[in-house]
Design a protein around this motif. Structure first.
Motif, short mmCIF file in Angstrom:
data_model
loop_
_atom_site.label_atom_id
_atom_site.label_comp_id
_atom_site.label_asym_id
_atom_site.label_seq_id
_atom_site.Cartn_x
_atom_site.Cartn_y
_atom_site.Cartn_z
N ASP A 194 0.84 -1.20 0.00
CA ASP A 194 0.00 0.00 0.00
C ASP A 194 0.87 1.26 0.00
N SER A 202 -0.87 -6.86 1.04
CA SER A 202 -0.43 -6.27 -0.22
C SER A 202 1.08 -6.30 -0.26
N SER A 251 -2.28 -5.88 -3.65
CA SER A 251 -3.65 -5.43 -3.31
C SER A 251 -4.65 -6.57 -3.26
N SER A 274 -3.82 -8.02 -9.48
CA SER A 274 -4.51 -8.77 -8.44
C SER A 274 -5.35 -9.90 -9.03
N PRO A 334 -6.69 -5.04 0.27
CA PRO A 334 -6.15 -3.71 0.57
C PRO A 334 -6.18 -3.40 2.07
#
Length: 789
Positions: free
Chosen positions: A123, A142, A135, A768, A138
């Motif tokens: 992040d 991450s 992510s 992701s 989140p």
């Protein structure tokens, strides 16, 4: 190591800069006599190289020939290096550029970490050129991704040793390093792989803090402020008993998050101690619109379902300083409970309950010897365990329980010896030698399948790594330097896999597990050149050849992974992966125009990747192919691949405005990754371009920045969808000041506001696995306060 920047030039009047353009003739204007420019303090980095350069002065033992004494060495006692004498951090808002390394280094200093926040390293680094985060969850999990490379090609360190945990075993696993307890983050590409191992071929993310103190705390500035007599110099004052403290607090609107931490440092005589504790909690975060692209029938209340997090941790450590060095140790506890967003995660209320206990030891010794400059060592042991918890039957709340368990017990020792520079006539040569050994034991049982032959993602397995490496730097002139480095390691792995992908033979006989004991001996090398260029610029070129041995998960996986909703199939016949790369860079760290530009090319032979096949599975091999399966089949495979890309970032101090400096900044990065047949490597970040305007003075920093990510249409042929582009608008204002000291109050304060995704854009992360079901947080404001006592 410290790199001194020259005093920035001053500008009068206005000048213009197009995004990405070179410096203009405005730099030749007469300097203004105000704060339109700023002294740029040193940027100190520790991760890129085992060779630490220091300023030298004549030795007290002058009769011993050319031997020198290191300015900052603790040759007498610990008080020679109080914390107050450490290099200053870059002024807030100034782009930190590292020019004296044979690799691209991105530095996130302490004050930027405090302003930006983020529950995970991925992040925090999400928008940095050439870097993004996975992510998967989140705020909860991450992992940093560098130039499209992740997991087994990006090393993550804390204070010089492996971070541990299980983040390289699954995208859903958290990184057990919290930015709330971190003082600086360095992201290193290039030759750093040879220092930390072939599993860092894509780069190294190194987080540092003061959990093992390498200097005594200094209260001397407070003594002076109170008017107390100080007959001894500040360095000596540090030997008196002393306590410093720091608090870090923030609130975020998008997830109703609260975070807080406290750090304590004390010391006196030859001892220093550190303690810290932190915690954060968030609820399901707000999102701009409906998150699920594949199913429009599910109720959503304006938040990303099943995205809440909670984490906390604490650490205590200390060091003993003696003539010429120190030795210290720390023990750290990290705990995290976070939910896994996405359709499957929300249906099953999937969450991960993770716990890590880590012991670290490190030290340094600078002997009074003619041949050895410094001896350093690091040692770490981690005991990690997490449970993946959820409903076995979404319709029956009584089925809530542990679906999968991951454990990792890991130990590591690394020792380095830096030799004294010697004159080889053609160059001054400095050599550093290193030795590293590590052992890891993994297990991933599943209570859902008790008594079955293959229970869980893999049977318990273990691996041992032993390596030696050497770095040689050649200083031909003050302007021309070169580096040659090499590494050889031996890897032994032990585990089991079935003979072929089926739980049972055709006649119904259970498949027999076969012991696998592969071993590999990867060999790697690099060569680099640094050249000072006109205009305060530095150019670099580095070439590398790096071999990587397969890891246990790539070899031995053969079962369902509940949190990622995949059925992973390893390949015990994987061979060594080889990467050949070249990188060219130009950087400028001084003056009103600071920038770095890098281009690179990497060719992989036998690139190992996790390939989604499009086949669906349930809990065993026999179920694969069922149309109603809940798990995506993922097979570890090898193919040749090519990665090419570039990164650019710059900052221009345009001129004076209301007693401060205003300017513009911009960035650009892209990576293109294809297999040898021209098809796309899966899950690659999109091209991004951004820019903004800032104003700063000694106390205030104001900034607004827009980052545009282009649509990602270069996707894998199977089981990967295109990702739409987005605009990420951020704005911040912060105020930093020293306070009038008193015996019970704060001496320094940093407070501010940060607005994120101010356009409330739908942001999906192309790297992701759950991008079609998970939106990144919508518009939000973060308020933060940092006090030093």
């Amino acid at each position: 190591m410290s790199f001194k920047s020259r005093r920035a030039q001053r500008l009068g009047g206005a000048s213009l800069l197009l995004l990405g353009a070179a410096a203009t003739p405005a730099f030749a204007q007469e300097p203004a006599q105000d704060k339109s420019s700023t002294e740029i303090p040193a940027v100190t980095v520790t991760a890129p190289s085992p060779i630490v350069r220091r300023a030298v002065v004549p030795s007290r033992n002058a009769g011993r020939g050319t031997r020198t004494a290191r300015v900052r060495s603790r040759e007498q006692t610990a008080e020679a290096t109080p914390a107050a004498q450490a290099p200053a951090a870059p002024q807030q808002g100034v782009l930190p550029i590292v020019t004296n390394q044979f690799a691209t280094v991105t530095v996130v200093p302490n004050e930027e970490i405090r302003r930006e926040g983020g529950g995970q390293l991925g992040d925090l680094l999400f928008s940095k050129p050439g870097i993004t985060g996975s992510s998967f969850a989140p705020g909860g999990s991450s992992r940093p991704i560098i130039r499209g490379l992740d997991v087994n090609r990006v090393g993550i360190l804390e204070n010089g040793t492996n971070a541990g945990g299980a983040s390289d075993l699954g995208e859903d696993h958290f990184v057990p390093i919290d930015p709330l307890a971190t003082n600086q983050v360095e992201v290193v590409r290039g030759p750093a792989a040879l220092r930390y191992g072939s599993t860092s071929i894509g780069g190294v993310v190194s987080a540092t803090n003061n959990r093992i103190p390498d200097a005594l705390p200094s209260c001397a500035p407070s003594f002076q402020s109170y008017g107390l007599p100080t007959k001894a110099p500040l360095a000596s004052a540090a030997t008196s008993p002393c306590v410093t403290a720091e608090t870090r607090t923030a609130f975020s609107s998008v997830d109703r998050g609260v975070e807080s931490g406290v750090l304590l440092d004390t010391g006196g005589g030859n001892f220093a101690f550190h303690a810290d504790a932190y915690g954060r909690t968030t609820s399901d975060y707000y999102i701009p619109s409906y998150p699920y692209l594949t199913d429009q029938s599910r109720p959503v209340n304006g938040r990303q379902p099943n995205s809440a997090t909670r984490s906390d941790g604490a650490s205590i450590g200390g060091s003993y300083f003696f003539q010429g060095g120190y030795i210290g140790a720390s023990i750290t506890q990290n705990d995290s409970l976070y939910h896994i967003p996405g359709i499957d995660g929300a249906d099953h209320n999937t969450r991960i309950d993770a716990h890590q206990t880590k012991i670290n030891v490190k030290g340094e010794y600078r002997p009074d010897a003619a041949a050895i400059d410094t001896i350093r060592f690091w040692a770490g042991a981690t005991d990690y365990r997490h449970n993946e918890i959820g409903l076995a039957d979404p319709a029956d709340l009584n089925t809530d329980g542990i679906r999968q368990t991951f454990t990792n017990k890991e130990q590591e020792i690394r020792t380095e010896v830096q030799l004294m520079p010697f004159n080889a006539r053609f160059a001054e040569v400095t050599t550093a030698l290193g030795f590293q050994v590590g052992h890891q034991e993994l297990s991933a049982p599943s209570p859902d399948n008790p008594g079955t032959l293959f229970n869980g993602l893999w049977d318990p397995n273990n691996s041992t790594r032993v390596a030696g490496y050497a770095f040689n730097e050649f200083k031909f002139t003050e302007a021309t330097r070169a580096q040659i480095a090499g590494r050889i390691e031996h890897v032994e792995l032990h585990g089991t896999t079935p003979d072929f992908p089926a739980d049972y033979l055709p006649d119904g006989t259970p498949q027999t597990p076969i012991a696998r004991n592969p071993s590999f001996t990867p060999k790697s090398g690099s060569i680099g050149l640094l050249q000072d260029l006109p205009g305060g610029m530095v150019g670099s070129i580095t070439a590398q050849y790096v071999e990587r041995a397969p890891k246990a998960a790539e070899l031995f996986s053969r079962g369902g992974h509940d949190a990622t909703a995949t059925f992973d199939i390893g390949n015990p016949n994987l061979t060594i992966e080889t990467a050949k790369s070249v990188e060219l860079g130009v950087r400028r760290a001084t003056g009103p125009f600071r920038f770095e530009a890098t281009v690179y090319y990497m060719h992989f032979d036998n690139f190992i990747y996790r390939r989604l096949t499009g086949v669906m599975c349930d809990d065993d091999f026999a179920s694969c192919g069922a149309p109603d399966g809940e798990l995506n089949q993922a097979v570890y495979s090898q193919r040749n691949a090519n990665f090419r890309g570039g990164e650019f970032q710059s900052q221009l101090d345009v001129g004076a405005f209301r007693g401060g400096i205003w300017g513009i900044e911009n960035q650009f990065d892209f990576v293109r990754a294809t297999f040898s047949d021209g098809t796309n490597v899966p899950r690659i970040p999109p091209m991004r371009v951004g820019g903004g305007v800032f104003w700063r003075d000694d106390n205030w920093l104001m900034r607004i920045n827009l980052l545009h990510a282009f649509a990602q249409d270069n996707v894998a042929e199977i089981a990967e969808t295109p990702t739409a582009g987005y605009n990420l608008l951020k704005a911040e204002v912060s105020y930093k000041t020293k306070l009038n000291p008193n015996p019970f109050g704060a001496r320094e304060m940093l407070v501010g506001l940060l607005g994120n995704n101010l356009l409330n854009e739908n942001i999906r992360n192309s790297v992701s696995y759950t991008k079609d079901e998970v939106l990144l947080p919508g518009i939000g404001v973060r308020a933060f306060a940092n006090f030093k006592f």
